[in-house]
Write an enzyme that holds these catalytic residues in place. Structure first.
Site, PDB file in Angstrom:
ATOM      1  N   LYS A   1      18.754 -20.195  43.819  1.00 15.50           N
ATOM      2  CA  LYS A   1      18.830 -20.482  45.255  1.00 15.50           C
ATOM      3  C   LYS A   1      19.872 -21.534  45.580  1.00 15.50           C
ATOM      4  CE  LYS A   1      14.528 -18.409  46.582  1.00 15.50           C
ATOM      5  NZ  LYS A   1      13.128 -18.519  46.957  1.00 15.50           N
TER       6      LYS A   1
ATOM      7  N   ARG B   1       9.184 -17.352  39.260  1.00 21.62           N
ATOM      8  CA  ARG B   1       9.825 -16.073  39.590  1.00 21.62           C
ATOM      9  C   ARG B   1      11.318 -16.238  39.366  1.00 21.62           C
ATOM     10  NH1 ARG B   1      12.489 -14.032  43.938  1.00 21.62           N
ATOM     11  NH2 ARG B   1      12.145 -11.847  44.450  1.00 21.62           N
TER      12      ARG B   1
HETATM   13  N1  PMM Z   1      12.128 -15.712  47.099  1.00 18.56           N
HETATM   14  C1  PMM Z   1      12.795 -14.583  47.399  1.00 18.56           C
HETATM   15  C2  PMM Z   1      12.127 -13.345  47.384  1.00 18.56           C
HETATM   16  N2  PMM Z   1      10.818 -13.266  47.060  1.00 18.56           N
HETATM   17  N3  PMM Z   1       8.821 -14.299  46.395  1.00 18.56           N
HETATM   18  C3  PMM Z   1       8.148 -15.418  46.092  1.00 18.56           C
HETATM   19  N4  PMM Z   1       6.837 -15.337  45.754  1.00 18.56           N
HETATM   20  N5  PMM Z   1       8.734 -16.648  46.097  1.00 18.56           N
HETATM   21  C4  PMM Z   1      10.052 -16.812  46.424  1.00 18.56           C
HETATM   22  O1  PMM Z   1      10.539 -17.961  46.420  1.00 18.56           O
HETATM   23  C5  PMM Z   1      10.807 -15.657  46.769  1.00 18.56           C
HETATM   24  C6  PMM Z   1      10.143 -14.397  46.735  1.00 18.56           C
HETATM   25  C7  PMM Z   1      14.254 -14.625  47.737  1.00 18.56           C
HETATM   26  O2  PMM Z   1      15.042 -14.623  46.577  1.00 18.56           O
HETATM   27  P1  PMM Z   1      15.825 -13.325  45.971  1.00 18.56           P
HETATM   28  O3  PMM Z   1      16.577 -12.695  47.120  1.00 18.56           O
HETATM   29  O4  PMM Z   1      16.737 -13.942  44.959  1.00 18.56           O
HETATM   30  O5  PMM Z   1      14.840 -12.397  45.366  1.00 18.56           O
END
Ligand code: PMM
Length: 267
Positions: free
Chosen positions: A209, A245
């Site tokens: 991020k 994650r």
């Molecule tokens: N961040 C993203 C997408 N899904 N789910 C959870 N549980 N926590 C998060 O911080 C989260 C998520 C956005 O990131 P990406 O686009 O790199 O998947």
């Protein structure tokens, strides 16, 4: 360290860091299987990007992207979570084999999601969230961010319970980058032990991020963001997180293995 590793499989054209790579379901399934071989305990499948400014997709398009992937990975024996804000996608994904519904909006985006998940018996991960990507930074206003994030997460556990979800099935997530700018994310991470103390399992999603890159001085390469992510994984695990994650499963798995050897005095 006993922290679980959730590997990210984004079947989207526009996700934050890996958009477009796994839009083809066969590529997404192959990627998920590879992440499992590399040590992912859970595979998180998403079909709608939540990156800042992302355009929303219909549940139909989202389901076209994710359901074949969920089905194939669950059939291969993986523990699958479905990253969705839509009740209909959550229900269809659980029917296809997903065991966890991961809603970054904590049940706020779709008023039907919590009751729909309650009826499935799946676990649910509820993120701290204040609004959709197009205006979430307008919501990034806090007097006391640690207290407000904790209180709003408790509110989501209560909403889940009111919808019929046993609190033992709830996982909380501080929602890094969601209605949080720059250092606000570090303030939340510093307060992780208090969030762990709320009771439910805690999931942390820092992977690649922008606030990590910002801490490194601006536009950091993917490799540098992955190293920064692995460091946050160890620190989150040490603070009591249940799972992290991540995109780069190997870096986080290795970092957790080394941290465990350090703590236990043996490899
Ligand atoms: N961040 C993203 C997408 N899904 N789910 C959870 N549980 N926590 C998060 O911080 C989260 C998520 C956005 O990131 P990406 O686009 O790199 O998947």
């Amino acid at each position: 360290m006993g922290c679980l590793v959730m590997g990210i499989v984004n079947a989207t054209p526009d996700s934050f860091s890996d958009g477009g790579r796994y839009l083809d379901p066969d590529l997404a399934v192959a990627h998920g299987l590879r992440l499992r071989e590399l040590g992912a305990d859970i595979l998180d499948i998403g079909g709608e990007s939540t990156r800042p400014g992302a355009v929303r997709v219909t549940p139909e398009i989202e389901q076209e992207r994710v359901l074949p992937v969920v089905h194939a990975l669950a059939a291969a024996g993986a523990v699958v979570s479905i990253d969705t804000m839509n009740a209909s996608t959550a229900v269809a994904a659980v029917a296809a084999g997903a065991r966890i519904v991961n809603d970054v909006s904590g049940g706020l985006a779709d008023p039907d999601l919590l009751a729909a998940v309650a009826a499935t018996g799946a676990d649910v991960a509820l993120g701290h969230w204040r609004g959709h990507s197009d205006d979430m930074y307008a919501q990034a206003q806090y007097d006391d961010i640690e207290r407000e994030v904790a209180a709003e997460l408790v509110g989501r556990v209560e909403a889940a319970a009111a919808a019929g979800i046993n609190p033992a099935r709830v996982i909380l997530d501080p929602g890094l980058g969601f209605a949080k700018r720059g250092d606000q994310n570090w303030r939340v991470l510093r307060a992780l032990p208090q969030l762990v103390g709320l009771g439910p399992r805690l999931l942390v999603g820092a992977s690649r991020k922008g606030f990590l890159a910002a801490a490194l001085g601006g536009e950091a390469s993917e490799a540098r963001r992955d190293l920064a992510t692995a460091v946050t994984s160890v620190l989150a695990a040490d603070a009591g997180a249940w799972a992290v994650r991540v995109h780069d499963v190997v870096a986080t798995r290795d970092a957790l293995t080394i941290a465990r050897a350090w703590q236990e005095g043996k490899a």
